[in-house]
Design a protein around this motif. Structure first.
Motif, PDB file in Angstrom:
ATOM      1  N   ASP A 284       0.859  -1.190   0.000  1.00 48.32           N
ATOM      2  CA  ASP A 284       0.000   0.000   0.000  1.00 48.32           C
ATOM      3  C   ASP A 284       0.892   1.236   0.000  1.00 48.32           C
ATOM      4  N   VAL A 285       1.075   1.822  -1.150  1.00 51.55           N
ATOM      5  CA  VAL A 285       1.971   2.969  -1.282  1.00 51.55           C
ATOM      6  C   VAL A 285       1.503   4.132  -0.421  1.00 51.55           C
ATOM      7  N   ALA A 286       0.208   4.429  -0.446  1.00 51.19           N
ATOM      8  CA  ALA A 286      -0.301   5.569   0.320  1.00 51.19           C
ATOM      9  C   ALA A 286      -0.064   5.384   1.812  1.00 51.19           C
ATOM     10  N   LYS A 287      -0.399   4.202   2.323  1.00 54.06           N
ATOM     11  CA  LYS A 287      -0.235   3.938   3.757  1.00 54.06           C
ATOM     12  C   LYS A 287       1.222   4.035   4.167  1.00 54.06           C
ATOM     13  N   GLU A 288       2.118   3.455   3.360  1.00 51.36           N
ATOM     14  CA  GLU A 288       3.546   3.492   3.673  1.00 51.36           C
ATOM     15  C   GLU A 288       4.077   4.914   3.641  1.00 51.36           C
ATOM     16  N   ALA A 293       6.133   9.732   6.518  1.00 52.63           N
ATOM     17  CA  ALA A 293       6.000  11.172   6.787  1.00 52.63           C
ATOM     18  C   ALA A 293       5.706  11.429   8.257  1.00 52.63           C
ATOM     19  N   ALA A 294       4.863  10.591   8.847  1.00 54.30           N
ATOM     20  CA  ALA A 294       4.480  10.793  10.244  1.00 54.30           C
ATOM     21  C   ALA A 294       5.600  10.423  11.213  1.00 54.30           C
ATOM     22  N   SER A 295       6.570   9.645  10.744  1.00 57.99           N
ATOM     23  CA  SER A 295       7.640   9.205  11.644  1.00 57.99           C
ATOM     24  C   SER A 295       8.849  10.132  11.632  1.00 57.99           C
ATOM     25  N   LEU A 296       8.820  11.162  10.825  1.00 63.80           N
ATOM     26  CA  LEU A 296       9.948  12.084  10.775  1.00 63.80           C
ATOM     27  C   LEU A 296      10.087  12.840  12.088  1.00 63.80           C
ATOM     28  N   ASP A 297      11.295  13.202  12.420  1.00 66.06           N
ATOM     29  CA  ASP A 297      11.601  13.888  13.676  1.00 66.06           C
ATOM     30  C   ASP A 297      10.906  15.251  13.711  1.00 66.06           C
ATOM     31  N   ARG A 298       9.963  15.412  14.646  1.00 66.06           N
ATOM     32  CA  ARG A 298       9.209  16.669  14.723  1.00 66.06           C
ATOM     33  C   ARG A 298      10.071  17.812  15.230  1.00 66.06           C
TER      34      ARG A 298
END
Length: 1019
Positions: A284-288, A293-298
């Motif tokens: 699933d390209v979208a999910k991955e 993106a959500a795991s990048l260092d905030r």
């Protein structure tokens, strides 16, 4: 004005951009100034390819000092790419060049002498002066045609840069411009075919069109076909490609050399920057992509680009990122609340895209800081692969063909900043197979064929621990190591690179050059733009909130409603034609996903229209805008033609289906704002359907109430008072555009047109706003039936207009190598409008009956050429025509031909008699090859310039529409003499002079020419 030479190039470039040019740019300039453009330009992304525009303009300026016949530098430059999104980087650079040149010309105290010399040289090329209302250099975007909006083609001599797409440029070159009226088509074809330079960006993805350009170039050399050269240089095509063919290599290729890698130059950092990419397979390209993106260092803000192959995938990622950002819980919120999240796809309105570009420029554009200070997530499709000057810190991309991937990586650390760039390439496991399992007769991907799978396999084969470096130098080293001449195998490239255009037979061009009317059959130009792969063009879609149905307004009135404020390109979204057709009949669920690449069909839509099958009934109403005369309600999805403009009732729910409006809950009717940008005229619609779209308050309630009183309309002075009050009531924190428009309407005069249901009015300004910070290029009418929207206080007399046209055509000829035709143009200009002397035509211009017009017969000095008040809607037009008694489809130029044939002003033995008569007959786009059929039994007597033509004489003449009238015969005779595009170019010189004279009359340029004459001489 001093003559410019190649030694001035460095100073010119530095004055524009604040730094010296790269060595490759200097080498290109030296060739271009000498009239020798290379066979191709082979440069990596980020090396400043758009500087070709600087070079083209400088070469033009250098050659301005040469005699007209010796100039070889093209005066029209087309930067063309195969994407729906216009090349932002190229357009931005072009505007910067034009603005700097214009400002240097305007500023006498602190100007740059080289730029001022360039401005003077461009003026000399165009035959204009600083007193004319035009800049030294025009810059325009051609991103989807609006009927009769032909601003880029307003002059045959004006130096111009046009940024455009394959579909828009190719269809126009082949006389079938998408969204172009048949009358304007020959002009636009001619202006592309002659005295022009086409910079074909990423030419390897546009191979069929490049081949078509080769065919056209061969046909433009008339000596090979026994034709007479017109004396104007034919189009020059320069492909910009990483895979130049042998023919391009023979002509020379501009590439980077050792001197371009000087450590003192910023180019070296761009070439050597590392761009390691992690290869990941997924279900699933979208999910991955969302998880990455959500795991990048905030704590370390990053500019993140997410580029995928399907619009639905991009929309899904965009929606999920916004949902993660909107989470109320800090623990669940994975995206910072201050992060900017944008969706960038091809189907967006230019007005929205421009606003979006302003938001992105300081985040990921040229104005971004070296170290990212605010997080941003740009979710996009293939539309960002080419021409977008974006610079990401992190790139998450779906796998594609190798050439597409390399373009996408050109947006990662584009400037070669001192950062650790990150990238991930995702491949959906269902889209890839081992090479030996691939079947090219059944490709896995509808966009990239099997090139996607082969690219994925190639990347994994050459990766180190699942990572491959897409840095420019690193990747070139990899290619050179494994492939001859560093060129990747054809099987890894997008399918369009291996397609061929059909052979352009002369018979095809015989069909295309016939524009009035178009013949049947009519070869499909899409095949010659995109090749034999299934392809489809776009249509333009916009929304209007005043298209309603109730007890006072019916759909039958919608065409007149739209005519009150015609659509402009800024408010229109380019959408593939099959997508709109499916939506019109509620069949969007038939296709779950599609890409965003021009030249690729979204569906088998046309193939599914089997013979005898029934077209589903229309579920959504709208107006097909084709000008005042030809607009109609859409009755079937089959009514849509390439380039059409479809005006829909305002509805937010269509934006998610047809394209992307950044704020779908807001107003999707932006007609006034777009109209002002396109025409530089203020406008305001006052109708109950629009009440919620404008500010609240008692002042506005008074305005709407006044607009709904057709029996007791306010005076112009009362309108002015109310408009000023409305402007004063707007809060100071408003952007000021509405207040500015209101004050301009109040202070400079207004035209008032009532809605057909008599419940409102449309107010438009009588004068230009002059709000542009640099210049404004006015829209020009093709002369058929459209109002310029600038209303004159007085009419224009025929004698005056004829004199103005003669002056304009002589001005153009002085700047063109058409000296051999000067006498022909003089006769044609003097005789072209004689047919307006018909008393019925005079009555229509005066919007009166024939009683007054009859008195003008024989009084040449009193004959009109232009009305003081042109019809705005079809109803008004029909009323004026009915009142005058003018027969349907009457063409004054056909009567002009008959008068010219009998006139003593035209010698019977003139060498170019056929050309003169054809120029007269074709000066509004007809007579290619036929004249419209006109049933006219009345044929009143006509007298002009002392040449009478009685009813009996007119009755004996052969009607122009008859095959034996000579109209069609002359067209084919001259086509064989000058060539398909050559004759169109000769026509364009007169037609554009006529249009420019009319535009100058609209602008009041000649309003004082009778000031010193007795009053009776001007009445």
């Amino acid at each position: 004005m001093r003559a410019l030479t190649i030694t001035d190039f460095d100073a010119y470039f530095e004055a524009l951009h604040g730094h010296l040019p790269y060595p490759w740019q200097q080498r290109l300039a030296a060739r271009a100034v000498g009239g020798d453009w290379p066979g191709a330009i082979d440069l990596p992304t980020g090396s400043g390819k758009t500087a070709c525009l600087d070079v083209a303009i400088f070469a033009m300026a250098c050659q301005a000092s040469l005699p007209v016949e010796q100039r070889t530098a093209p005066r029209r430059v087309f930067f063309c790419v195969n994407r729906r999104v216009i090349v932002d980087e190229a357009h931005t650079r072009a505007r910067h060049i034009a603005q700097a040149i214009w400002k240097a010309e305007q500023d006498n105290s602190n100007c740059n002498p080289v730029l001022r010399a360039v401005a003077g040289a461009l003026r000399k090329m165009a035959g204009t002066s600083t007193k004319d209302n035009v800049p030294p250099l025009d810059v325009l975007e051609l991103r989807g045609g609006i009927y009769r909006d032909n601003r880029w083609a307003r002059s045959i001599v004006q130096p111009t840069i046009v940024c455009t797409t394959l579909d828009q440029l190719g269809s126009r070159l082949l006389f079938r411009g998408y969204g172009v009226s048949t009358n304007a088509a020959p002009i636009q074809a001619a202006l592309i075919a002659y005295d022009s330079l086409i910079l074909l960006d990423e030419a390897h993805i546009s191979e069929p069109f490049r081949q078509t350009l080769d065919h056209v170039h061969r046909y433009l050399h008339p000596q090979k076909w026994g034709e007479q050269p017109i004396g104007v240089r034919s189009v020059t095509v320069v492909p910009m490609t990483a895979t130049p063919n042998d023919e391009m290599v023979k002509r020379g290729v501009i590439q980077l050399q050792d001197d371009d890698r000087d450590p003192k130059l910023p180019l070296l950092a761009r070439l050597t920057a590392s761009k390691p990419a992690d290869l990941r397979g997924t279900n699933d390209v979208a999910k991955e992509a969302i998880q990455i993106a959500a795991s990048l260092d905030r704590d370390k803000p990053a500019a993140v680009g997410i580029i995928v192959d399907r619009i639905a995938t991009a929309t899904d990622i965009y929606d999920h990122l916004r949902a993660l950002q909107a989470e109320l819980s800090d623990k669940r919120r994975k995206i910072p609340t201050d992060a900017n999240i944008e969706l960038v796809i091809g189907s967006m309105r230019p007005i929205d895209r421009d606003t979006q570009a302003d938001r992105l420029r300081p985040l990921v554009g040229p104005d971004r800081p070296a170290v990212t200070e605010q997080a941003s997530f740009i979710v996009a499709t293939q539309c960002l692969e080419v021409g977008a000057d974006y610079d990401f810190d992190v790139l998450i991309t779906e796998c594609a063909s190798l050439d597409a991937l390399r373009q996408r990586f050109g947006r990662l650390n584009r400037a070669g900043r001192a950062i650790a760039a990150q990238a991930v390439i995702l491949a959906n496991r269902k889209d890839v197979k081992p090479d030996d399992k691939l079947d090219d007769t059944q490709p896995l991907d509808p966009i990239y064929g099997n090139a996607l799978a082969r690219t994925w396999n190639w990347l994994n084969e050459h990766a180190t621990a699942g990572v491959i470096d897409f840095g420019i130098d690193a990747f070139n080293h990899l290619l050179n190591k494994h492939h001859a001449r560093g060129r990747p195998p054809q099987a890894l490239l997008a399918p369009s690179a291996s397609l061929n255009a059909p052979v352009m037979m002369p018979a095809y061009v015989d069909f295309w050059c016939q524009t009035a009317p178009r013949p049947v059959p009519d070869p499909d130009v899409a095949l010659f733009i995109h090749g034999t792969r299934r392809s489809e063009p776009d249509v333009q879609v916009c929304w209007r909130a005043d298209l309603i149905e109730d007890d006072r307004m019916t759909r039958d009135q919608w065409c007149d409603v739209v005519a009150l404020l015609p659509p402009t390109s800024a408010e229109c979204m380019s959408v593939p034609i099959s997508r709109v057709r499916r939506w019109l009949v509620d069949q969007m669920n038939e296709v779950t996903d599609h890409g965003d690449t021009l030249g690729v069909s979204e569906t088998e839509d046309d193939d599914n229209r089997k013979q005898g099958s029934r077209t589903p009934s229309l579920r959504h109403p709208g107006v097909l805008w084709r000008g005042i005369k030809d607009s109609t309600l859409i009755a079937s999805p089959d009514d849509l033609r390439p380039g059409d403009t479809l005006v829909l009732p305002a509805s937010a729910d269509t934006s998610r289906v047809l394209g992307h409006l950044p704020d779908a809950t807001a107003i999707n009717d932006v007609a006034e704002t777009a109209f002002t940008r396109a025409r530089d005229l203020a406008a305001l619609r006052l109708h109950p359907s629009l009440r919620s779209h404008l500010p609240a308050g008692e002042v506005w309630s008074h305005l709407f109430a006044a607009a709904s009183r057709p029996d007791e309309p306010p005076t112009r002075r009362e309108w002015s008072t109310m408009l000023r009050a409305a402007a004063d009531a707007i809060p100071h924190n408003d952007d000021g555009s509405l207040a500015q428009s209101l004050r301009h309407l109040a202070d400079n005069g207004i035209e008032i047109e009532p809605y057909p249901d008599q419940r409102g009015v449309v107010l438009t300004g009588r004068k230009r706003l002059g709000s542009s910070t640099d210049w404004f290029v006015p829209s020009m009418d093709d002369g058929a039936d459209e109002s310029s929207r600038i209303q004159r206080d007085v009419p224009i007399f025929l004698a005056d207009h004829t004199r103005h046209v003669c002056g304009m055509v002589c001005q153009s000829l002085a700047a063109l190598p058409l000296g051999a035709f000067t006498g022909s143009y003089k006769f044609a200009a003097e005789l072209h409008d004689l047919g307006k002397a018909d008393e019925r035509f005079q009555a229509m211009l005066g919007r009166t009956d024939r009683t007054d017009a009859w008195l003008l017969v024989g009084v040449t000095s009193a004959l009109l050429a232009k009305s003081a008040a042109l019809p705005t809607t079809r109803t008004q037009r029909d009323h004026a025509s009915d009142r005058s008694g003018l027969p349907a489809d009457f063409r004054h130029e056909m009567l002009s031909v008959q008068l010219a044939e009998l006139s003593q002003q035209l010698p019977s033995d003139h060498a170019d008699r056929d050309l003169i008569l054809h120029l007269i007959a074709a000066h509004h786009g007809h007579a290619r090859p036929f004249a419209p059929v006109v049933l006219d039994d009345e044929l009143p007597a006509v007298e002009v310039n002392g040449n009478p033509l009685t009813h009996e004489q007119r009755a004996r003449l052969i009607p122009a529409h008859r095959l034996d009238s000579g109209i069609a015969e002359r067209f084919w005779l001259l086509t064989r003499r000058f060539g398909w595009w050559g004759l169109a170019y000769l026509e364009a010189a007169l037609r554009l002079a006529d249009q420019q004279a009319s535009a100058a009359e609209d602008a009041g340029k000649y309003e004082h020419e009778h000031a010193d004459q007795p009053a009776e001489a001007t009445t």
